[in-house]
Each structure stands twice: as structure tokens, then as C-alpha cells.
Design an enzyme around this catalytic site. Structure first.
Site, PDB file in Angstrom:
ATOM      1  N   GLN A 279      -1.000   3.187  -5.894  1.00  0.00           N
ATOM      2  CA  GLN A 279      -2.383   3.659  -5.803  1.00  0.00           C
ATOM      3  C   GLN A 279      -3.194   3.410  -7.070  1.00  0.00           C
ATOM      4  OE1 GLN A 279      -2.194   7.746  -4.537  1.00  0.00           O
ATOM      5  NE2 GLN A 279      -2.004   7.212  -2.372  1.00  0.00           N
TER       6      GLN A 279
ATOM      7  N   SER B 271      -8.921  -0.558  -2.748  1.00  0.00           N
ATOM      8  CA  SER B 271      -9.516   0.770  -2.572  1.00  0.00           C
ATOM      9  C   SER B 271     -10.610   1.045  -3.592  1.00  0.00           C
ATOM     10  CB  SER B 271      -8.430   1.854  -2.664  1.00  0.00           C
ATOM     11  OG  SER B 271      -7.562   1.779  -1.557  1.00  0.00           O
TER      12      SER B 271
ATOM     13  N   ARG C 117       0.854  -1.199   0.000  1.00  0.00           N
ATOM     14  CA  ARG C 117       0.000   0.000   0.000  1.00  0.00           C
ATOM     15  C   ARG C 117       0.888   1.248   0.000  1.00  0.00           C
ATOM     16  NH1 ARG C 117      -5.114  -1.835   1.668  1.00  0.00           N
ATOM     17  NH2 ARG C 117      -5.984   0.034   0.721  1.00  0.00           N
TER      18      ARG C 117
ATOM     19  N   ASP D 292      -4.498  -0.184  -6.974  1.00  0.00           N
ATOM     20  CA  ASP D 292      -5.069  -0.598  -5.696  1.00  0.00           C
ATOM     21  C   ASP D 292      -6.518  -1.063  -5.848  1.00  0.00           C
ATOM     22  OD1 ASP D 292      -5.774  -0.989  -3.090  1.00  0.00           O
ATOM     23  OD2 ASP D 292      -5.257   1.025  -2.393  1.00  0.00           O
TER      24      ASP D 292
ATOM     25  N   TYR E 135      -5.570  -1.384   7.214  1.00  0.00           N
ATOM     26  CA  TYR E 135      -6.431  -2.328   7.921  1.00  0.00           C
ATOM     27  C   TYR E 135      -6.364  -2.102   9.431  1.00  0.00           C
ATOM     28  CZ  TYR E 135      -7.094  -5.249   3.782  1.00  0.00           C
ATOM     29  OH  TYR E 135      -7.451  -5.715   2.547  1.00  0.00           O
TER      30      TYR E 135
END
Length: 370
Positions: free
Chosen positions: A122, A128, A117, A125, A223
Site C-alpha cells: 500500500q 491509488s 495489490r 501503490d 479493477y
């Protein structure tokens, strides 16, 4: 080089690539094979894929003649393959036995849910992009299940108080749930073990419930992490106070590779008024209540508890579009400018989400479990 796109199992409406992603790959000289009917549940037929430059084949033909196979979930035929590259979201921390079997078969597998992460990751991802949809749909599902209004109404027949929404977990799904609930006019409270998210929560117009003494979660990739017994006791007390007043609860807390933490006890459920609704997004890993059942709605003493960890599949067109873009960005790391496979093991993202390679499980966290 050939990439094969497989049709997902019946309970999954998404597909790895929409036609727009196929166009981007074919421009790079990559041949894309689509299993017939793979995109139908995302509202794209075989003709749409052919127009984008894909070749339509049977499932067996795609599996046998592709260098890379993309499928969101593990698939049965993988048990008979060897020397293939598989890319998807395989939850290897929960499917260790499957990963060990793939390793023995000589399969090289990449699980995008294990990407580091980092800022650079990004654009790839998938957690997400899909959680964003899940948070949005969780609130809409709650509003549809709830027997009262979300916003405040002042009418000639009397006034209606706004719904009180409690959101447990302010990750991507939780933050989108906050924004959606606020747009619908609800009063929102939020609990999270990470004090760092307080500012984001408040910027969306929600109240942040703070419990001091949480374990550091800065390296947990967004998390939750396991907390001390003392913290858990204080946490449950604060949640109990808020849940007794809540009409809607959205729960999202999960710990990678472990059962989801039970944040709502049976005693808390008993304190909620009849007609209240809980949407448990953590249902697939046990749920945040002791009575949650995945893909089921349980009515416990008048409280509706909806267990659904795949809400993104209820918006298959946009979910597939975003997932496909994530996957496309990852493929740029393992396909060179000539459209050939180039597995660069010096790249931290390639290495970070590779689960099996060269006949063994290579991911440290999966190895630690096995």
C-alpha cells in the site's frame, strides 16, 4: 550507487522525486543526479534540488552515469541503453513491444503499476495515490464545465435543484469523486460491478446501483473484470435509467491489458439533456463511451465528453510528492543499508513488478500477451 531523475515529456508536469525525497536518499549515502529543469513544472527549480543534496547534470550525463534511472514514462533514449535499472509506470500490458526490446538490451525494469495489490504494497501503490487525485480533479473539472450549480440554492429569485452525479466505478478514483461531489452539494448515484464496495459508497452519502450476478472481481487488484453477456445487458439497462436523469457522469472503469469497457452507448448519450457533462478517466485505453477521445473534449448532441486519463498531472506538486513517496518506499526494497543495489528476488513485491531482467521478459502476465 547513483540514481538519476529524468525530466518527463512535455505533456507530463510531474517529476519522479521532489527535493524532500532527494534528502532522504542522500542521507542513505545515495548520489542523486537530476536532469536540469526536471522539477520546474512541479514548481521546484534546480537550486531547490541542489540544496537537498542533488547534483544537476544534462540529460545525457544523467542517463550515462546513473545506476538506476527513474522516469514516470518510457523515454526514447532507453532504446540505446544496456545493463541499466529503470523504474517508472510503464503500462507493460499495453507496451509489450517496448518491454521485449528492453529485455533484448539487458535492461532490468520495474513498473510500479504492476505491483501486487497487497497490504504490504500500500505504501508503494502509485495507482491509488494518483487515482485519488484524478477522482478529485474529475469532479472539479466537471463543475467547471457544467453550466449549472452543483448544490441546491434557495434564493429570492427562485430555487435551484442540486446536480445529479452518476459515477461509474467505485475504485479509488470513484470513491474520491463521490466524496468531492458530495462536498459540492450534488446528489450522487454510483454503479460498480463489485457488490463489496456498496458499504463504502453508502458511507460517503451516495446511492449504490446494484445489478445482481456480477463476475467475481476479488482477485483483480481493484479493477473491473469482464462480465457475461447477460449481465452486461442488465447492467446497461440500469445505467441507461440513471444516465437519462444525470447531469454529470464520471467514468473510471478499466480492465488491465484490455480496452476499457463501453458502459455508455450512443443511445444513452442521446437520452442525456443538453449541457450535461461526462468526464472519462478511462480515455487512454479507449474510454467508457464510444465517442471518447483522449486529451480532447467532444460535444455529442449537446453533451460534453471530456477524455482525460492524466488528471493527476494537473496537480503536479502534490501528485509528484505522493508518487515520489511511493517510489522511495519501493527503493527501500532494492537498496541495502549501505546504499548499494540489492535485488532480492525472494521478495514478492520486487519480483511482482519486475518486467524485464537477464535478457528476457520475466513478468508472467506480460509474457502471456507476448
Amino acid at each position: 550507487m547513483t540514481i538519476g531523475v529524468l525530466k518527463e515529456p512535455s505533456e507530463e508536469s510531474r517529476v519522479s522525486f521532489l527535493p524532500e525525497a532527494v534528502t532522504a536518499l542522500t542521507k542513505k549515502g545515495v548520489t542523486v543526479q537530476i536532469e536540469s529543469g526536471a522539477g520546474e513544472r512541479s514548481f521546484y527549480n534546480d537550486e531547490d534540488y541542489v540544496k537537498a543534496g542533488a547534483v544537476i547534470k544534462t540529460r545525457q550525463e544523467v542517463i550515462q552515469s546513473s545506476d538506476i534511472l527513474v522516469a514516470i514514462h518510457p523515454f526514447a533514449e532507453a532504446a540505446s541503453l544496456s545493463a541499466k535499472i529503470l523504474i517508472g509506470v510503464y503500462q507493460p500490458l499495453f507496451n509489450v513491444a517496448v518491454m521485449q526490446q528492453w529485455a533484448k538490451q539487458g535492461i532490468t525494469s520495474f513498473s510500479l503499476d504492476m505491483l501486487p495489490r497487497t497490504t504490504r504494497a500500500q505504501s508503494m501503490d502509485v495507482l491509488s495515490s494518483q487515482a485519488n487525485i484524478a477522482g478529485y480533479k474529475a469532479v472539479l473539472l466537471a463543475a467547471n464545465t457544467y453550466s449549472r450549480y452543483f448544490p441546491m440554492f434557495m434564493t429570492a429569485a427562485g430555487s435551484i435543484a442540486p446536480a445529479k452525479v452518476l459515477i461509474l466505478g467505485a475504485g479509488v478514483a470513484g470513491l474520491q469523486a463521490i466524496a468531492t461531489a458530495r462536498r459540492l452539494g450534488a446528489v450522487v448515484e454510483v454503479f460498480d460491478t463489485r457488490p463489496a464496495v456498496k458499504e463504502e459508497v453508502m458511507s460517503l452519502g451516495a446511492k449504490f446501483i446494484e445489478v445482481e450476478g456480477a463476475a467475481d472481481a476479488s482477485k483483480a487488484g481493484g479493477y473491473a473484470v469482464e462480465q457475461s453477456a447477460d449481465y452486461q445487458q442488465r447492467q446497461q439497462q440500469r445505467i441507461a435509467e440513471s444516465i437519462a436523469k444525470a447531469d454529470i457522469v464520471i467514468t473510471t472503469a478499466q480492465i488491465p491489458g484490455k480496452k476499457a469497457p463501453v458502459l455508455i452507448t450512443e443511445e444513452m448519450l442521446t437520452s442525456m439533456r443538453k449541457g450535461s457533462v461526462i468526464i472519462d478517466i478511462a480515455a487512454a485505453t479507449g474510454g467508457n463511451t464510444p465517442v471518447t477521445k483522449n486529451n480532447q473534449t467532444v460535444i455529442y448532441k449537446g453533451v460534453h465528453i471530456v477524455g482525460n486519463s492524466n488528471l493527476q498531472a494537473t496537480m503536479p506538486s502534490d501528485a509528484s510528492k505522493l508518487y515520489g513517496k511511493n517510489l522511495l518506499n519501493f527503493l527501500q526494497l532494492i537498496i541495502d543499508k549501505e546504499g548499494k543495489i540489492n535485488l532480492n528476488w525472494d521478495d514478492d513485491l520486487v519480483k511482482g513488478c519486475c518486467i524485464t531482467n537477464n535478457g528476457e521478459v520475466v513478468h508472467d502476465r506480460v509474457k502471456a500477451i507476448s
